[in-house]
Design an enzyme around this catalytic site. Structure first.
Site, PDB file in Angstrom:
ATOM      1  N   THR A 190      -4.688  13.352   5.702  1.00  0.00           N
ATOM      2  CA  THR A 190      -3.423  13.537   6.019  1.00  0.00           C
ATOM      3  C   THR A 190      -3.051  14.836   6.713  1.00  0.00           C
ATOM      4  OG1 THR A 190      -2.937  12.532   3.753  1.00  0.00           O
ATOM      5  CG2 THR A 190      -0.815  13.493   5.044  1.00  0.00           C
ATOM      6  N   GLY A 192      -2.857   8.087  -4.114  1.00  0.00           N
ATOM      7  CA  GLY A 192      -2.551   9.499  -4.571  1.00  0.00           C
ATOM      8  C   GLY A 192      -1.283   9.885  -3.830  1.00  0.00           C
ATOM      9  N   ASP A 193      -0.515  10.774  -4.449  1.00  0.00           N
ATOM     10  CA  ASP A 193       0.736  11.441  -3.975  1.00  0.00           C
ATOM     11  C   ASP A 193       1.072  12.564  -4.639  1.00  0.00           C
ATOM     12  OD1 ASP A 193       2.921  10.961  -1.951  1.00  0.00           O
ATOM     13  OD2 ASP A 193       4.016  11.494  -3.656  1.00  0.00           O
ATOM     14  N   ASN A 240      -2.799  19.064  -1.306  1.00  0.00           N
ATOM     15  CA  ASN A 240      -3.812  18.436  -0.517  1.00  0.00           C
ATOM     16  C   ASN A 240      -3.402  18.475   0.841  1.00  0.00           C
ATOM     17  OD1 ASN A 240      -4.028  15.527   0.694  1.00  0.00           O
ATOM     18  ND2 ASN A 240      -5.814  16.358  -0.167  1.00  0.00           N
ATOM     19  N   LYS A 299       0.813  -1.222  -0.060  1.00  0.00           N
ATOM     20  CA  LYS A 299       0.068  -0.015   0.061  1.00  0.00           C
ATOM     21  C   LYS A 299       0.903   1.416  -0.095  1.00  0.00           C
ATOM     22  CE  LYS A 299      -4.038   2.058   0.607  1.00  0.00           C
ATOM     23  NZ  LYS A 299      -3.667   2.504  -0.741  1.00  0.00           N
ATOM     24  N   SER A 333      -7.046   5.458   3.920  1.00  0.00           N
ATOM     25  CA  SER A 333      -6.963   4.704   2.778  1.00  0.00           C
ATOM     26  C   SER A 333      -7.314   3.218   2.974  1.00  0.00           C
ATOM     27  CB  SER A 333      -5.429   4.814   2.083  1.00  0.00           C
ATOM     28  OG  SER A 333      -5.502   5.880   1.139  1.00  0.00           O
ATOM     29  N   GLN A 365       7.330   3.825   3.869  1.00  0.00           N
ATOM     30  CA  GLN A 365       5.718   3.602   3.956  1.00  0.00           C
ATOM     31  C   GLN A 365       5.753   1.961   4.638  1.00  0.00           C
ATOM     32  OE1 GLN A 365       3.657   5.465   1.603  1.00  0.00           O
ATOM     33  NE2 GLN A 365       1.951   4.931   2.869  1.00  0.00           N
ATOM     34  N   LYS A 409       5.198   1.741  -3.146  1.00  0.00           N
ATOM     35  CA  LYS A 409       5.339   3.132  -3.498  1.00  0.00           C
ATOM     36  C   LYS A 409       5.469   3.091  -5.132  1.00  0.00           C
ATOM     37  CE  LYS A 409       4.664   7.537  -2.244  1.00  0.00           C
ATOM     38  NZ  LYS A 409       3.871   8.203  -1.226  1.00  0.00           N
ATOM     39  N   LYS A 436       5.380   3.164   8.599  1.00  0.00           N
ATOM     40  CA  LYS A 436       4.302   4.139   8.497  1.00  0.00           C
ATOM     41  C   LYS A 436       2.879   3.397   8.525  1.00  0.00           C
ATOM     42  CE  LYS A 436       4.158   7.586   5.604  1.00  0.00           C
ATOM     43  NZ  LYS A 436       3.989   8.730   4.837  1.00  0.00           N
TER      44      LYS A 436
HETATM   45  P1  NDP Z   1       0.380  18.040  -3.799  1.00  0.00           P
HETATM   46  O1  NDP Z   1       0.699  17.809  -5.300  1.00  0.00           O
HETATM   47  O2  NDP Z   1      -1.243  18.235  -3.605  1.00  0.00           O
HETATM   48  O3  NDP Z   1       1.026  19.261  -3.191  1.00  0.00           O
HETATM   49  C1  NDP Z   1       2.456  19.395  -3.286  1.00  0.00           C
HETATM   50  C2  NDP Z   1       2.867  20.842  -2.566  1.00  0.00           C
HETATM   51  O4  NDP Z   1       4.232  21.278  -2.509  1.00  0.00           O
HETATM   52  C3  NDP Z   1       2.353  21.967  -3.799  1.00  0.00           C
HETATM   53  O5  NDP Z   1       1.835  23.127  -3.241  1.00  0.00           O
HETATM   54  C4  NDP Z   1       3.578  21.963  -4.616  1.00  0.00           C
HETATM   55  O6  NDP Z   1       3.837  23.488  -5.344  1.00  0.00           O
HETATM   56  C5  NDP Z   1       4.357  21.798  -3.577  1.00  0.00           C
HETATM   57  N1  NDP Z   1       5.975  21.547  -3.911  1.00  0.00           N
HETATM   58  C6  NDP Z   1       6.201  20.391  -4.573  1.00  0.00           C
HETATM   59  N2  NDP Z   1       7.587  20.412  -4.957  1.00  0.00           N
HETATM   60  C7  NDP Z   1       8.001  21.450  -4.339  1.00  0.00           C
HETATM   61  C8  NDP Z   1       9.409  21.803  -4.004  1.00  0.00           C
HETATM   62  N3  NDP Z   1      10.282  21.084  -4.712  1.00  0.00           N
HETATM   63  N4  NDP Z   1       9.749  22.757  -3.456  1.00  0.00           N
HETATM   64  C9  NDP Z   1       8.781  23.658  -2.671  1.00  0.00           C
HETATM   65  N5  NDP Z   1       7.453  23.010  -2.910  1.00  0.00           N
HETATM   66  C10 NDP Z   1       7.332  22.085  -3.780  1.00  0.00           C
HETATM   67  O7  NDP Z   1       0.824  16.965  -2.896  1.00  0.00           O
HETATM   68  P2  NDP Z   1       0.507  16.529  -1.448  1.00  0.00           P
HETATM   69  O8  NDP Z   1       0.019  17.563  -0.597  1.00  0.00           O
HETATM   70  O9  NDP Z   1      -0.587  15.167  -1.775  1.00  0.00           O
HETATM   71  O10 NDP Z   1       1.824  16.038  -0.806  1.00  0.00           O
HETATM   72  C11 NDP Z   1       2.748  16.591  -0.127  1.00  0.00           C
HETATM   73  C12 NDP Z   1       3.645  15.836   0.601  1.00  0.00           C
HETATM   74  O11 NDP Z   1       3.034  14.884   1.727  1.00  0.00           O
HETATM   75  C13 NDP Z   1       4.522  14.902  -0.272  1.00  0.00           C
HETATM   76  O12 NDP Z   1       5.906  14.634   0.522  1.00  0.00           O
HETATM   77  C14 NDP Z   1       3.750  13.268  -0.016  1.00  0.00           C
HETATM   78  O13 NDP Z   1       4.527  12.433  -0.515  1.00  0.00           O
HETATM   79  C15 NDP Z   1       3.261  13.627   1.326  1.00  0.00           C
HETATM   80  N6  NDP Z   1       1.985  12.633   1.640  1.00  0.00           N
HETATM   81  C16 NDP Z   1       1.040  12.733   1.245  1.00  0.00           C
HETATM   82  C17 NDP Z   1      -0.266  12.340   1.276  1.00  0.00           C
HETATM   83  C18 NDP Z   1      -1.563  12.465   0.695  1.00  0.00           C
HETATM   84  O14 NDP Z   1      -2.498  11.977   1.256  1.00  0.00           O
HETATM   85  N7  NDP Z   1      -1.839  13.386  -0.163  1.00  0.00           N
HETATM   86  C19 NDP Z   1      -0.033  11.136   2.363  1.00  0.00           C
HETATM   87  C20 NDP Z   1       1.261  11.189   3.152  1.00  0.00           C
HETATM   88  C21 NDP Z   1       2.306  11.881   2.639  1.00  0.00           C
HETATM   89  P3  NDP Z   1       3.520  23.486  -6.809  1.00  0.00           P
HETATM   90  O15 NDP Z   1       2.038  23.429  -6.769  1.00  0.00           O
HETATM   91  O16 NDP Z   1       4.263  24.738  -7.143  1.00  0.00           O
HETATM   92  O17 NDP Z   1       4.097  22.109  -7.575  1.00  0.00           O
END
Ligand code: NDP
Length: 445
Positions: free
Chosen positions: A209, A165-166, A240, A90, A377, A111, A126, A114
Site C-alpha cells: 500500500t 488486514g486493515d 503499515n 474483497k 492482495s 472498496q 469490508k 478501488k
Molecule cells: P495501522 O493500524 O497499521 O496504522 C494506523 C496508524 O494510524 C497508526 O499509526 C495509528 O496510531 C494511526 N491512527 C489511528 N487512528 C488515528 C486517529 N484517530 N488519529 C490519528 N492517527 C490515528 O493501519 P494501516 O497503516 O494498515 O492503515 C492506515 C489507513 O490506510 C487506514 O485508513 C486503512 O483503512 C488504510 N488502508 C490500509 C491498507 C493496508 O494495506 N494496510 C490498504 C488500503 C488502505 P496508533 O498506533 O496510535 O493507533
C-alpha cells in the site's frame, strides 16, 4: 447534478441518516459520477444506482471471548458484502473501538470502486469489529480472532469473500483468523490475504500500500511536469501504510520530515530515521513520542492534527479517515504544498478535498492512491490459486505497473468527462464504469 443521481442521493441520506461516514463517502461518489447518468439514461430504467448503493448483504454478529482474568467480553462483528459484480467480495477487517456499521459501509462502498480500478477481478466488501487489540495479550487477541472467525467462516471462502488486514489487523491477527478458518472448514485455501510467507502469503504485500501510493504519486507528479526527488514530505501515521510510504518516498529521493500516531507527531528536520520508527512501532509496539529520546534533532508535539502545520511539498495522510480537515488543508496550502496523496481511506474531509482542488493542488484520492494494497492482495489470491509463489521483484513490478495504469485511467476519465486534473472524479468514474457495465450485463440481481 443529474436529476436521477440527485434523487438517489437524497433517498440514501434519508434512509441512512444515522450513518454519517457512509453518507460522506456516498455523497462524494454520487456527485462525481452523476455525469455518467447523462450519457447512460438506460441505467435509470434498471435502477442501477439504487442497487449500487445498497449492500448485497450485511452481516452483524456477536463476538464473545474470555479475557486473561477469566471475564467474558462481548464485541460486535461486521462484514458488509457490498458488490460482487466483478469478482468475489474483497476488503479488509478493521479492529478498532470506533468501528460501527457506518464506517464499515463507507469503507465497503469505496472498496468497490478501488477494486475495480486495480483492473483485477475483485468485488467490494469490508468488515471488522469494535474490538481494540491495543493493550491486549497475544492470547486475548487469539481468543477474540477465533471467536470472530467461528461466525465469519460461514459467509466467506476463496471464491466468495476474501477478507484482509486493515487498521488493527496485522500479520498476527491474520494468522489467528486463518488458523481458525482452516480448523472449522478443513480447507487450506486462499480465504484471507496478508498471510504470513510460510502459509500462502505474498512477498511485497506488507509494503504494497505504501509503495503503491508512492508509485502513483510520482507518476502524477511526472505527468504534471514535476519530480518527487528532492521534495519534502509529511506523512501522518506510523502504521503499515505510513512506514512503507516513508521507505519508498526516501528511495525515490524525497525527504520525510514528520510522522505521527494517534497521540501526536514527531518532526525531524534532518529527515526521519525510518529504522528507528520501525523498531518502535513494529517490534516494540511503543508510542511515536519515544523517538525523540534517541533523536535530539527531533521534536514531539501532542495532538496529531498539528502535523499539517509543517511546511512540505507533498502531504501523504496515511493514518485514518477525516484526519485532514479544512484547517489542515489551509495550513498546507499556505505553506506551499504541491501534492496530496491519500494513503489512508478518506483521510481528507469533503471540504478539505474541495479546497485542495480549488487551490490547484494535485490531489490523488484514496481509492486510486492506496489501491496497491488490495491489488497485491489479488496477486496473492492468484498465487494461491496457482499454488506458486512469485519473487518480491515480480510482485513489486506488477504493483508498479498497476499503479501507473490506475493513474492513467483516472486521468483519462477526468479528461473524457471534461474535468481534467480532477482525479477524484476520474477515479470514481473510471471505477464505476466497469462495475456498471458488469451489473447491466448480469441483469437485475
Ligand atoms: P495501522 O493500524 O497499521 O496504522 C494506523 C496508524 O494510524 C497508526 O499509526 C495509528 O496510531 C494511526 N491512527 C489511528 N487512528 C488515528 C486517529 N484517530 N488519529 C490519528 N492517527 C490515528 O493501519 P494501516 O497503516 O494498515 O492503515 C492506515 C489507513 O490506510 C487506514 O485508513 C486503512 O483503512 C488504510 N488502508 C490500509 C491498507 C493496508 O494495506 N494496510 C490498504 C488500503 C488502505 P496508533 O498506533 O496510535 O493507533
Amino acid at each position: 447534478m443529474n436529476e436521477y443521481a440527485a434523487k438517489v442521493l437524497a433517498n440514501l441520506k434519508a434512509k441512512n441518516a444515522a450513518e454519517p461516514e457512509f453518507i460522506q463517502a456516498a455523497t462524494e461518489i454520487i456527485e462525481t459520477i452523476a455525469p455518467v447518468f447523462d450519457r447512460h439514461p438506460e441505467y435509470e430504467k434498471e435502477a442501477l444506482l439504487e442497487r449500487f448503493v445498497e449492500p448485497e448483504r450485511v452481516i452483524m454478529f456477536r463476538v464473545p471471548w474470555i479475557d486473561d482474568k477469566g471475564n467474558v467480553q462481548v464485541n460486535r462483528g461486521y462484514r458488509v458484502q457490498f458488490n460482487s459484480a466483478i469478482g468475489p467480495y474483497k476488503g479488509g477487517l478493521r479492529l478498532h473501538p470506533s468501528v460501527n456499521l457506518s464506517i464499515i459501509k463507507f469503507l465497503g462502498f469505496e472498496q468497490i470502486l478501488k477494486n475495480s480500478l486495480t483492473s483485477l477481478p475483485i468485488g467490494g466488501g469490508k468488515g471488522g469489529s469494535d474490538f481494540d487489540p491495543k493493550g491486549k495479550s497475544d492470547h486475548e487477541v487469539m481468543r477474540f480472532c477465533q471467536s470472530f472467525m467461528t461466525e465469519l467462516s460461514k459467509y466467506i471462502g476463496a471464491d466468495t469473500d476474501v477478507p484482509a488486514g486493515d487498521i488493527g489487523t496485522g500479520a498476527r491477527e491474520i494468522g489467528y483468523l486463518y488458523g481458525q478458518y482452516k480448523r472449522i472448514t478443513n480447507l487450506y485455501e486462499g480465504v484471507l490475504t496478508g498471510k504470513g510467507l510460510t502459509y500462502g502469503g505474498s512477498l511485497a504485500r506488507t509494503e504494497a500500500t505504501g509503495f503503491g501510493l508512492l508509485y502513483l504519486v510520482s507518476e502524477m507528479l511526472k505527468c504534471n511536469g514535476k519530480d518527487i526527488a528532492g521534495k519534502t514530505c509529511v506523512i501522518s501515521g506510523s502504521g503499515n501504510v505510513a512506514i512503507y510510504a516513508t521507505q519508498k518516498a526516501m528511495q525515490l529521493g524525497a525527504k520525510v520530515v514528520a510522522m505521527s500516531d494517534s497521540n501526536g507527531y514527531i518532526y525531524d528536520p534532518n529527515g526521519i530515521d525510518l529504522p528507528a520508527v520501525k523498531q518502535l512501532k513494529e517490534v516494540e509496539r511503543k508510542r511515536i513520542k519515544e523517538y525523540v529520546s534517541t533523536h535530539p534533532s527531533a521534536t514531539y508535539t501532542e495532538c496529531c492534527k498539528g502535523i499539517w502545520s509543517i511546511k512540505c511539498d507533498i502531504a501523504l495522510p496515511c493514518a485514518t479517515q477525516n484526519e485532514l480537515d479544512i484547517e489542515g488543508a489551509k495550513m498546507l496550502v499556505a505553506n506551499g504544498v504541491m501534492a496530496v496523496g491519500e494513503g489512508a481511506n478518506m483521510p481528507s474531509t469533503l471540504e478539505a478535498t474541495k479546497y485542495f482542488q480549488e487551490k490547484g493542488v494535485l490531489f490523488a484520492p484514496a481509492k486510486a492512491a492506496n489501491a496497491g494494497g488490495v491489488a497485491t492482495s489479488a496477486l496473492e489470491m492468484s498465487q494461491n490459486s496457482q499454488r506458486l509463489s512469485w519473487t518480491f521483484d515480480e510482485v513489486d513490478a506488477k504493483l508498479k505497473t498497476i499503479m501507473i495504469n490506475i493513474f492513467h485511467n483516472i486521468d483519462d476519465a477526468s479528461r473524457e468527462y471534461g474535468m481534467e486534473g480532477n482525479y477524484v472524479a476520474g477515479a470514481n468514474i473510471a471505477g464505476f464504469a466497469k462495475v456498471a457495465t458488469a451489473m447491466m450485463a448480469q441483469g437485475v440481481v
